[in-house]
Design a protein around this motif. Structure first.
Motif, PDB file in Angstrom:
ATOM      1  N   SER A 119      34.790  64.065  53.541  1.00  0.00           N
ATOM      2  CA  SER A 119      34.836  63.332  54.806  1.00  0.00           C
ATOM      3  C   SER A 119      34.651  64.260  56.001  1.00  0.00           C
ATOM      4  O   SER A 119      33.990  63.901  56.989  1.00  0.00           O
ATOM      5  N   PHE A 393      34.548  55.909  56.437  1.00  0.00           N
ATOM      6  CA  PHE A 393      33.720  56.120  55.234  1.00  0.00           C
ATOM      7  C   PHE A 393      34.603  56.460  54.037  1.00  0.00           C
ATOM      8  O   PHE A 393      34.385  55.946  52.922  1.00  0.00           O
ATOM      9  N   ARG A 394      35.599  57.303  54.235  1.00  0.00           N
ATOM     10  CA  ARG A 394      36.483  57.686  53.124  1.00  0.00           C
ATOM     11  C   ARG A 394      37.234  56.475  52.590  1.00  0.00           C
ATOM     12  O   ARG A 394      37.346  56.293  51.369  1.00  0.00           O
ATOM     13  N   SER A 397      34.650  54.132  50.798  1.00  0.00           N
ATOM     14  CA  SER A 397      34.037  54.702  49.594  1.00  0.00           C
ATOM     15  C   SER A 397      34.998  54.777  48.427  1.00  0.00           C
ATOM     16  O   SER A 397      34.578  54.977  47.280  1.00  0.00           O
ATOM     17  N   ARG A 398      36.288  54.646  48.688  1.00  0.00           N
ATOM     18  CA  ARG A 398      37.266  54.664  47.593  1.00  0.00           C
ATOM     19  C   ARG A 398      37.224  53.375  46.787  1.00  0.00           C
ATOM     20  O   ARG A 398      37.727  53.321  45.665  1.00  0.00           O
ATOM     21  N   LYS A 403      31.211  52.013  47.110  1.00  0.00           N
ATOM     22  CA  LYS A 403      30.969  53.453  47.216  1.00  0.00           C
ATOM     23  C   LYS A 403      29.497  53.761  47.476  1.00  0.00           C
ATOM     24  O   LYS A 403      29.150  54.512  48.392  1.00  0.00           O
ATOM     25  N   LYS A 404      28.599  53.160  46.653  1.00  0.00           N
ATOM     26  CA  LYS A 404      27.174  53.415  46.846  1.00  0.00           C
ATOM     27  C   LYS A 404      26.688  52.900  48.205  1.00  0.00           C
ATOM     28  O   LYS A 404      25.883  53.541  48.879  1.00  0.00           O
ATOM     29  N   SER A 406      28.447  52.578  50.921  1.00  0.00           N
ATOM     30  CA  SER A 406      28.927  53.432  52.016  1.00  0.00           C
ATOM     31  C   SER A 406      28.088  54.691  52.136  1.00  0.00           C
ATOM     32  O   SER A 406      27.771  55.144  53.239  1.00  0.00           O
ATOM     33  N   TRP A 407      27.709  55.283  50.993  1.00  0.00           N
ATOM     34  CA  TRP A 407      26.852  56.467  51.033  1.00  0.00           C
ATOM     35  C   TRP A 407      25.479  56.132  51.609  1.00  0.00           C
ATOM     36  O   TRP A 407      24.884  56.916  52.366  1.00  0.00           O
TER      37      TRP A 407
END
Length: 905
Positions: A119, A393-394, A397-398, A403-404, A406-407
């Protein structure tokens, strides 16, 4: 504390270079002009102490027109740039890019104190590419933000080491923190806010307190009358050290600005002079405006002053909803972070402290600043924004299913921001591109229309510039500066009537003088220049000089410390042949600013007009002490030394002319005067070289051509002089001395009496009363053996100049010759006996210096003058002594406009 790996350093550096390498092709734009190009504090000749006495723009802090922005360490880096590359813009921009990369690395290290490794890297990457930073990186003056941020982050990192492993206080890091805070503040004022960030970190992160815990602790102490726990006392002690050091910095800062806030007008910040509740509603609305720029930096603008953001004048204005929403969101985040002690709360409170505290000095909430919105002041607050984004984002993404996504979102965000930043840099290439891009975002800001006009004006495109200036007056009819710009442009277009009308409109918009109220507190200092500009315009009319003087005096009465008014008035008084009053005006200006070399130069010019060469030299010396390469002082002081005729002054005069031609290598006058000095020293080869150089730079240079011909004549190279004289007379057919010298050479060295006669007859056709031309024509008649005509000619010459002894003597010689020839039965003219030889008695030639004619330009034999004399462009018309009558191209009086000694126009 997780360290930053070299791979992360390379990644951040590569990203910064990829986004900002195109700034290396940008020039100095907008505020760079004042901070770099016009700032004398960058020059090596300026004492270093001036950096600590003047503001960011080079104006003494004591002056009322000072912006009061005290950033000596930033100016010091500009000075180092100047030492390395002078005014080469790429070196300045390169250093800004390097500093931004350093900030990114330090920011990553700071994020590691309250974010995980991934992060924190996301936050640093977003910070590296965020388009809001373009102004701080692409604009050279944005270096204040960059340097201040480096010291701010370093101070925070130092403070995080102030707690030992056994929770004891480690004082060395605290001392380092205080030093770094001082350095950050000397780079830009907002650097001091890191103390607040350290306090927040100490209380809510390092000690893990929450607001309820603090409340309970204080209540328990008050209820039980017990002492604070040891950990709390330790925390209070550390915070007291920080607060006391901050107060000392604030006291010093207030002393530096002499307890005065800078003068801003409603054009700079309209809400600042608005009544309640407009003022409060507008300033609070600006908070969500700034937040929106961080969230959506799609429409960026270099200038948000004047009418960019309309005032919020009513509680019913729909924009108040944005203010309420902003405060609601801020309050919700603050409540969450202050109530709980988990890691998420600590991250949010640190993010909020980075957003809020550095922004407070520029928020207008506690004191007015000179802008409405400025993108570069969001440089540090954007750190907190990037932390919030990375923290979000952290959290997202958890969740496995997101998760994908957010990336992907972060990847798109970084890519789009990087492209936007790269493209935005192109707007900073020049002032024209910068301000035209701003007009695409906002057409209600008269300042932008004015600045596009200025950019076109700098390109001498006055017609297009005028259209932009006129549009500025339509957008903001009461903008004094816009009407002044219109007037100046009309003047540049030689439309004096329209220029005067525009200046009169600007003058009518000036606030009226109110007895008992300080005038300067209600008007921008530069607006008083309308009086200077109007006076400079009307003084071109000789019948309106008194009217112009009245305008200068009116400006001085409104502001007794208005230095420029004294300078302009001094110049006018000199023009009105009032040198004593001009001297008084310049002396008054020197009381206000003794470090201005132009003032000492102007005073020296007054001394010259008052026939005080010694005083003039002293004042030229003062100017050169302050600026050893002051071009006009170098030239005119050297000329004064040259005119003095003192051989001991020639080496110094020569040195100054050499320095002058280094500064002005294309100015023929410098080389010409070097040639004159060489002639004085009988250094003929050097004199010829300098004269040739002057002629090559200025085709038809009258004085250089004549003196080169004279040099050849005096060096027994008369035939080399003829082509030079032909060139002189081609450009200046009326040049009397050139005609005399050419006639002499033709007669004495070419034996071309017809050519010589033509030269002397041309002189008399232009000036029938020219004694020298008439006398030399008489000599031609003598050489042609037409003695009766020579006698009549000399009689006419004697009637023109009855006190010239040499004419009387030559007439006597001719009459004696005629008597001798009559007695010998010889004809008195060649027409009467062409075959008879013309016998001359030794020593009886006209001129008394031997056979032949004494018309040489130089050292005529005996009474055989008439010497033409040398010519030299000088400081004063008609006062060149033996050098003749010609006047220099170099200005000797205070120059108008933005020249070496500028006035307001």
């Amino acid at each position: 504390m997780a360290v930053v790996s070299w791979k992360e350093v390379l990644l951040l550096s590569a990203l910064v270079v990829g986004c900002y390498w195109n700034t290396l092709w940008c020039g100095f734009v907008f505020d760079d002009v004042s901070a770099i190009l016009d700032n004398k504090d960058l020059r090596p000749a300026t004492p270093l102490r001036n950096l600590f006495q003047n503001d960011f723009w080079g104006t003494p802090m004591a002056e009322e027109r000072s912006h009061k922005s005290y950033r000596p360490l930033t100016v010091l880096t500009f000075r180092l740039n100047y030492l390395l590359s002078e005014l080469s813009a790429p070196s300045y921009h390169l250093l800004n890019v390097v500093l931004h990369a350093v900030v990114c690395v330090l920011f990553l290290r700071v994020c590691r104190t309250f974010l995980d490794r991934t992060s924190s890297l996301v936050a640093a990457l977003l910070f590296a590419v965020h388009p809001i930073h373009t102004e701080a990186v692409a604009g050279v003056v944005g270096r204040a933000e960059l340097l201040s941020s480096i010291f701010l982050l370093a101070a925070f990192l130092a403070y995080t080491r102030s707690t030992g492993r056994d929770n004891s206080i480690v004082w060395t890091p605290i001392g380092v923190t205080v030093v770094l805070v001082s350095a950050a503040t000397l780079c830009k004022e907002q650097g001091i806010t890191v103390v607040g960030i350290c306090c927040v970190h100490e209380v809510f992160v390092a000690q893990g307190f929450t607001l309820p815990m603090l409340g309970d602790t204080f209540l328990q102490v008050l209820r039980d009358k017990a002492c604070f726990p040891y950990t709390v006392l330790q925390t209070l002690l550390k915070l007291m050290v920080l607060v006391i050091s901050t107060l000392l910095l604030v006291i010093v800062r207030v002393q530096v600005i002499q307890s005065q806030l800078p003068v801003f007008t409603r054009f700079d910040n309209p809400a600042a002079v608005s009544p309640a509740p407009t003022k409060q509603l507008t300033f609070n609305y600006l908070l969500p405006v700034n937040a929106w720029l961080l969230l959506n930096p799609s429409e960026l603008c270099c200038d948000w002053t004047m009418g960019t953001i309309p005032l919020v004048e009513s509680f019913l204005d729909a924009r108040n909803l944005a203010t309420l929403a902003f405060y609601g969101l801020l309050g919700l985040l603050a409540y969450h972070s202050l109530r709980y002690s988990h890691s998420s709360a600590k991250t949010v409170i640190m993010a909020l402290s980075l957003i809020v505290l550095p922004f407070v000095p520029a928020s207008n909430l506690f004191f007015p600043v000179g802008f409405v919105v400025a993108e570069r002041v969001l440089y540090v607050p954007s750190m907190g924004f990037c932390v919030l984004v990375a923290h979000g984002f952290r959290v997202v993404s958890r969740k496995g299913q997101l998760k994908k996504m957010s990336w992907m979102v972060i990847g798109v965000l970084l890519a789009t921001h990087a492209v936007k930043t790269f493209n935005r840099n192109l707007d900073w290439e020049s002032e024209y591109t910068l301000f035209t891009s701003a007009l695409k975002v906002n057409k209600n800001n008269a300042k932008l229309w004015n600045n596009v006009g200025h950019a076109l004006e700098n390109q001498n495109n006055y017609e297009r510039a005028l259209r932009y200036f006129l549009q500025a007056t339509r957008v903001q009819p009461d903008d004094i500066g816009a009407h002044m710009n219109v007037g100046r442009t009309y003047k540049n277009l030689n439309m004096s009537k329209e220029a005067e009308e525009a200046y009169m409109i600007a003058k009518s918009l000036m606030p009226q003088v109110i007895p008992g109220r300080k005038y300067a507190t209600r008007v921008a200092p530069n607006h008083l220049n309308v009086y200077i500009n109007l006076a400079n315009l009307i003084r071109t009319n000789e019948s309106r000089l008194e009217e112009a003087d009245q305008l200068y005096r009116q400006a001085i009465s409104m502001r007794p410390d208005f230095k420029q008014a004294y300078i302009s008035r001094g110049e006018l008084l000199l023009k009105m042949n009032k040198p004593s009053e001009a001297r008084d005006a310049y002396l008054r200006a020197l009381e206000l600013d003794r470090t201005n070399p132009d003032l000492w130069y102007n005073l020296a010019i007054v001394n010259i007009e008052m026939k005080e060469p010694t005083e003039a030299l002293k004042n030229f010396e003062h100017a050169l002490e302050l600026n050893p390469r002051h071009k006009l002082a170098l030239f005119n002081s050297a000329l004064l030394m040259q005119e003095s005729g003192e051989p001991k002054l020639r080496p110094e005069a020569n040195r100054r002319f050499l320095v002058y031609v280094e500064e002005e290598p294309e100015d023929a006058n410098g080389y010409f005067n070097l040639g004159m000095l060489a002639m004085d020293a009988s250094e003929n080869a050097a004199a010829e070289r300098w004269m040739r150089r002057a002629i090559s730079l200025q085709t038809g240079f009258r004085s250089a051509l004549f003196n080169l011909a004279l040099l050849y004549s005096q060096s027994a190279r008369e035939l080399d002089a003829l082509p030079v004289l032909d060139e002189l007379l081609r450009y200046h057919p009326e040049h009397v001395k050139g005609l005399i010298l050419k006639g002499d050479i033709l007669m004495n060295h070419r034996k071309d009496t017809q050519g010589a006669k033509a030269c002397f007859q041309r002189i008399l056709a232009m000036d029938p009363g020219n004694v020298q031309g008439k006398h030399n024509l008489c000599v031609v008649y003598f050489e042609e053996r037409d003695l009766p005509r020579a006698e009549r000619c000399l009689e006419e010459t004697l009637a023109m100049a009855p006190h010239e002894e040499y004419v009387r003597r030559h007439l006597s010689i001719v009459r004696g010759k005629m008597a001798a020839m009559s007695a010998a039965g010889q004809p008195l003219s060649a027409a009467e006996g062409a075959a008879a030889p013309f016998q001359e008695e030794k020593g009886a030639g006209v001129g008394g210096g031997g056979p032949g004619v004494g018309v040489g330009v130089g050292a005529g034999g005996g009474g055989g003058r008439r010497k033409g004399g040398r010519e030299a462009p000088g400081r004063r018309p008609g006062n060149g002594g033996s050098r003749g009558e010609e006047c220099a191209e170099i200005p000797r009086a205070p120059a108008q406009g933005r020249g070496p000694i500028g006035t307001a126009d």
